[in-house]
Design a protein around this motif. Structure first.
Motif, PDB file in Angstrom:
ATOM      1  N   THR A   1       0.811  -1.163   0.028  1.00  0.00           N
ATOM      2  CA  THR A   1       0.090  -0.008   0.021  1.00  0.00           C
ATOM      3  C   THR A   1       0.899   1.221  -0.014  1.00  0.00           C
ATOM      4  O   THR A   1       0.318   2.407  -0.478  1.00  0.00           O
ATOM      5  CB  THR A   1      -1.232  -0.015   1.167  1.00  0.00           C
ATOM      6  OG1 THR A   1      -0.080  -0.003   2.476  1.00  0.00           O
ATOM      7  CG2 THR A   1      -1.910  -1.025   1.161  1.00  0.00           C
ATOM      8  N   GLY A   2       2.077   1.241   0.625  1.00  0.00           N
ATOM      9  CA  GLY A   2       2.774   2.431   0.445  1.00  0.00           C
ATOM     10  C   GLY A   2       2.698   3.252   1.719  1.00  0.00           C
ATOM     11  O   GLY A   2       3.231   4.183   1.840  1.00  0.00           O
ATOM     12  N   LEU A   3       1.923   2.799   2.773  1.00  0.00           N
ATOM     13  CA  LEU A   3       1.706   3.534   3.959  1.00  0.00           C
ATOM     14  C   LEU A   3       2.497   2.862   5.020  1.00  0.00           C
ATOM     15  O   LEU A   3       2.322   1.596   5.495  1.00  0.00           O
ATOM     16  CB  LEU A   3       0.207   3.068   4.370  1.00  0.00           C
ATOM     17  CG  LEU A   3      -0.781   4.014   3.479  1.00  0.00           C
ATOM     18  CD1 LEU A   3      -2.272   3.654   3.962  1.00  0.00           C
ATOM     19  CD2 LEU A   3      -0.592   5.401   3.533  1.00  0.00           C
ATOM     20  N   MET A   4       3.480   3.591   5.528  1.00  0.00           N
ATOM     21  CA  MET A   4       4.455   3.255   6.349  1.00  0.00           C
ATOM     22  C   MET A   4       4.092   2.953   7.743  1.00  0.00           C
ATOM     23  O   MET A   4       4.741   2.610   8.724  1.00  0.00           O
ATOM     24  CB  MET A   4       5.837   3.902   6.207  1.00  0.00           C
ATOM     25  CG  MET A   4       6.608   3.639   4.905  1.00  0.00           C
ATOM     26  SD  MET A   4       7.006   1.988   4.787  1.00  0.00           S
ATOM     27  CE  MET A   4       6.290   1.757   2.936  1.00  0.00           C
ATOM     28  N   LEU A   5       2.696   3.817   7.993  1.00  0.00           N
ATOM     29  CA  LEU A   5       2.022   3.455   9.389  1.00  0.00           C
ATOM     30  C   LEU A   5       1.984   2.175   9.663  1.00  0.00           C
ATOM     31  O   LEU A   5       1.882   1.874  11.086  1.00  0.00           O
ATOM     32  CB  LEU A   5       0.754   4.255   9.319  1.00  0.00           C
ATOM     33  CG  LEU A   5      -0.014   4.466  10.442  1.00  0.00           C
ATOM     34  CD1 LEU A   5       0.652   5.002  11.713  1.00  0.00           C
ATOM     35  CD2 LEU A   5      -1.335   4.863  10.056  1.00  0.00           C
ATOM     36  N   TYR A   6       1.926   1.156   8.846  1.00  0.00           N
ATOM     37  CA  TYR A   6       1.474  -0.250   9.394  1.00  0.00           C
ATOM     38  C   TYR A   6       2.844  -0.773   9.839  1.00  0.00           C
ATOM     39  O   TYR A   6       2.864  -1.615  10.657  1.00  0.00           O
ATOM     40  CB  TYR A   6       1.235  -0.994   7.971  1.00  0.00           C
ATOM     41  CG  TYR A   6      -0.110  -0.607   7.412  1.00  0.00           C
ATOM     42  CD1 TYR A   6      -1.120  -1.026   8.159  1.00  0.00           C
ATOM     43  CD2 TYR A   6      -0.472  -0.235   6.203  1.00  0.00           C
ATOM     44  CE1 TYR A   6      -2.555  -0.662   7.894  1.00  0.00           C
ATOM     45  CE2 TYR A   6      -1.727   0.134   5.817  1.00  0.00           C
ATOM     46  CZ  TYR A   6      -2.710  -0.128   6.480  1.00  0.00           C
ATOM     47  OH  TYR A   6      -4.004   0.069   5.915  1.00  0.00           O
ATOM     48  N   LEU A   7       3.939  -0.234   9.614  1.00  0.00           N
ATOM     49  CA  LEU A   7       5.182  -0.683  10.161  1.00  0.00           C
ATOM     50  C   LEU A   7       5.102  -0.796  11.913  1.00  0.00           C
ATOM     51  O   LEU A   7       5.670  -1.503  12.490  1.00  0.00           O
ATOM     52  CB  LEU A   7       6.485  -0.004   9.798  1.00  0.00           C
ATOM     53  CG  LEU A   7       6.788  -0.407   8.241  1.00  0.00           C
ATOM     54  CD1 LEU A   7       7.969   0.159   7.668  1.00  0.00           C
ATOM     55  CD2 LEU A   7       6.677  -2.049   7.930  1.00  0.00           C
ATOM     56  N   ASP A   8       4.434   0.360  12.230  1.00  0.00           N
ATOM     57  CA  ASP A   8       4.202   0.591  13.620  1.00  0.00           C
ATOM     58  C   ASP A   8       3.329  -0.400  14.357  1.00  0.00           C
ATOM     59  O   ASP A   8       3.652  -0.764  15.457  1.00  0.00           O
ATOM     60  CB  ASP A   8       3.564   2.109  13.955  1.00  0.00           C
ATOM     61  CG  ASP A   8       4.550   3.284  13.545  1.00  0.00           C
ATOM     62  OD1 ASP A   8       5.797   3.103  13.510  1.00  0.00           O
ATOM     63  OD2 ASP A   8       4.058   4.402  13.160  1.00  0.00           O
ATOM     64  N   ILE A   9       2.560  -0.982  13.556  1.00  0.00           N
ATOM     65  CA  ILE A   9       1.443  -1.733  13.976  1.00  0.00           C
ATOM     66  C   ILE A   9       2.424  -3.143  14.030  1.00  0.00           C
ATOM     67  O   ILE A   9       2.272  -4.055  14.992  1.00  0.00           O
ATOM     68  CB  ILE A   9       0.432  -1.918  12.882  1.00  0.00           C
ATOM     69  CG1 ILE A   9      -0.553  -0.834  13.125  1.00  0.00           C
ATOM     70  CG2 ILE A   9      -0.411  -3.393  13.375  1.00  0.00           C
ATOM     71  CD1 ILE A   9      -1.559  -0.807  11.963  1.00  0.00           C
ATOM     72  N   ALA A  10       3.305  -3.278  13.139  1.00  0.00           N
ATOM     73  CA  ALA A  10       4.094  -4.548  12.961  1.00  0.00           C
ATOM     74  C   ALA A  10       5.103  -4.374  14.358  1.00  0.00           C
ATOM     75  O   ALA A  10       5.152  -5.553  14.926  1.00  0.00           O
ATOM     76  CB  ALA A  10       5.078  -4.596  11.838  1.00  0.00           C
ATOM     77  N   ILE A  11       5.592  -3.368  14.823  1.00  0.00           N
ATOM     78  CA  ILE A  11       6.505  -3.355  15.799  1.00  0.00           C
ATOM     79  C   ILE A  11       5.648  -3.766  17.172  1.00  0.00           C
ATOM     80  O   ILE A  11       6.133  -4.147  18.071  1.00  0.00           O
ATOM     81  CB  ILE A  11       7.166  -1.751  16.078  1.00  0.00           C
ATOM     82  CG1 ILE A  11       8.067  -1.678  14.752  1.00  0.00           C
ATOM     83  CG2 ILE A  11       7.976  -1.509  17.200  1.00  0.00           C
ATOM     84  CD1 ILE A  11       8.512  -0.127  14.601  1.00  0.00           C
ATOM     85  N   SER A  12       4.485  -3.138  17.450  1.00  0.00           N
ATOM     86  CA  SER A  12       3.532  -3.123  18.379  1.00  0.00           C
ATOM     87  C   SER A  12       3.357  -4.793  18.434  1.00  0.00           C
ATOM     88  O   SER A  12       3.276  -5.246  19.542  1.00  0.00           O
ATOM     89  CB  SER A  12       2.209  -2.381  18.516  1.00  0.00           C
ATOM     90  OG  SER A  12       2.429  -1.351  17.637  1.00  0.00           O
ATOM     91  N   LEU A  13       2.990  -5.384  17.416  1.00  0.00           N
ATOM     92  CA  LEU A  13       2.839  -6.686  17.268  1.00  0.00           C
ATOM     93  C   LEU A  13       3.852  -7.664  17.746  1.00  0.00           C
ATOM     94  O   LEU A  13       3.938  -8.596  18.484  1.00  0.00           O
ATOM     95  CB  LEU A  13       2.368  -7.207  15.813  1.00  0.00           C
ATOM     96  CG  LEU A  13       1.772  -8.667  15.707  1.00  0.00           C
ATOM     97  CD1 LEU A  13       0.466  -8.716  16.480  1.00  0.00           C
ATOM     98  CD2 LEU A  13       1.376  -8.799  14.262  1.00  0.00           C
ATOM     99  N   ALA A  14       5.074  -7.286  17.398  1.00  0.00           N
ATOM    100  CA  ALA A  14       6.245  -8.035  17.751  1.00  0.00           C
ATOM    101  C   ALA A  14       6.471  -7.985  19.362  1.00  0.00           C
ATOM    102  O   ALA A  14       6.841  -8.623  20.133  1.00  0.00           O
ATOM    103  CB  ALA A  14       7.642  -7.118  17.199  1.00  0.00           C
ATOM    104  N   LEU A  15       6.313  -6.519  19.814  1.00  0.00           N
ATOM    105  CA  LEU A  15       6.182  -6.427  21.258  1.00  0.00           C
ATOM    106  C   LEU A  15       5.264  -7.299  22.099  1.00  0.00           C
ATOM    107  O   LEU A  15       5.500  -7.915  23.124  1.00  0.00           O
ATOM    108  CB  LEU A  15       6.205  -5.186  21.959  1.00  0.00           C
ATOM    109  CG  LEU A  15       7.322  -3.975  21.668  1.00  0.00           C
ATOM    110  CD1 LEU A  15       6.698  -2.757  21.428  1.00  0.00           C
ATOM    111  CD2 LEU A  15       8.507  -4.473  22.344  1.00  0.00           C
TER     112      LEU A  15
END
Length: 98
Positions: free
Chosen positions: A60-74
């Motif tokens: 999608t090109g939205l790097m906001l989803y990477l914050d979600i991935a980091i939260s999911l990792a935690l």
């Protein structure tokens, strides 16, 4: 074929493969013979979900989803630690039984 077409096709293939791996992991969670198998499958499911979110962010090109991935990792790390503590306490309880 342009670069955006290559990215679109490769991310679609990655999403499909990650989804299939998630289904296999869910099967292992359901029919896992031991608690350790289930915990490992849940940890794998967390890692696959992070990959899924990352591939979706690229698509999608939205790097906001990477914050979600980091939260999911935690969250996945905390869940793994909690399950490990539970298994350790369960093992201690079994040792104290006569």
């Amino acid at each position: 074929m342009s670069a955006s077409d290559v990215v679109s096709i490769s991310t679609m293939i990655a999403l499909i493969m990650l989804f299939i791996a998630m289904l296999i992991s869910v099967v292992r969670v359901v029919i896992g013979p031991t608690l350790a198998d289930r915990v490992l499958a849940l940890d794998l499911l967390t890692v696959l979900a992070m990959g899924f979110v990352g591939a979706f962010a690229i698509r999608t090109g939205l790097m906001l989803y990477l914050d979600i991935a980091i939260s999911l990792a935690l969250l996945g790390f905390l869940a793994t630690v909690a399950f490990a503590r539970y298994m350790l306490s369960r093992l201690r309880d079994e040792e104290t039984l006569p």
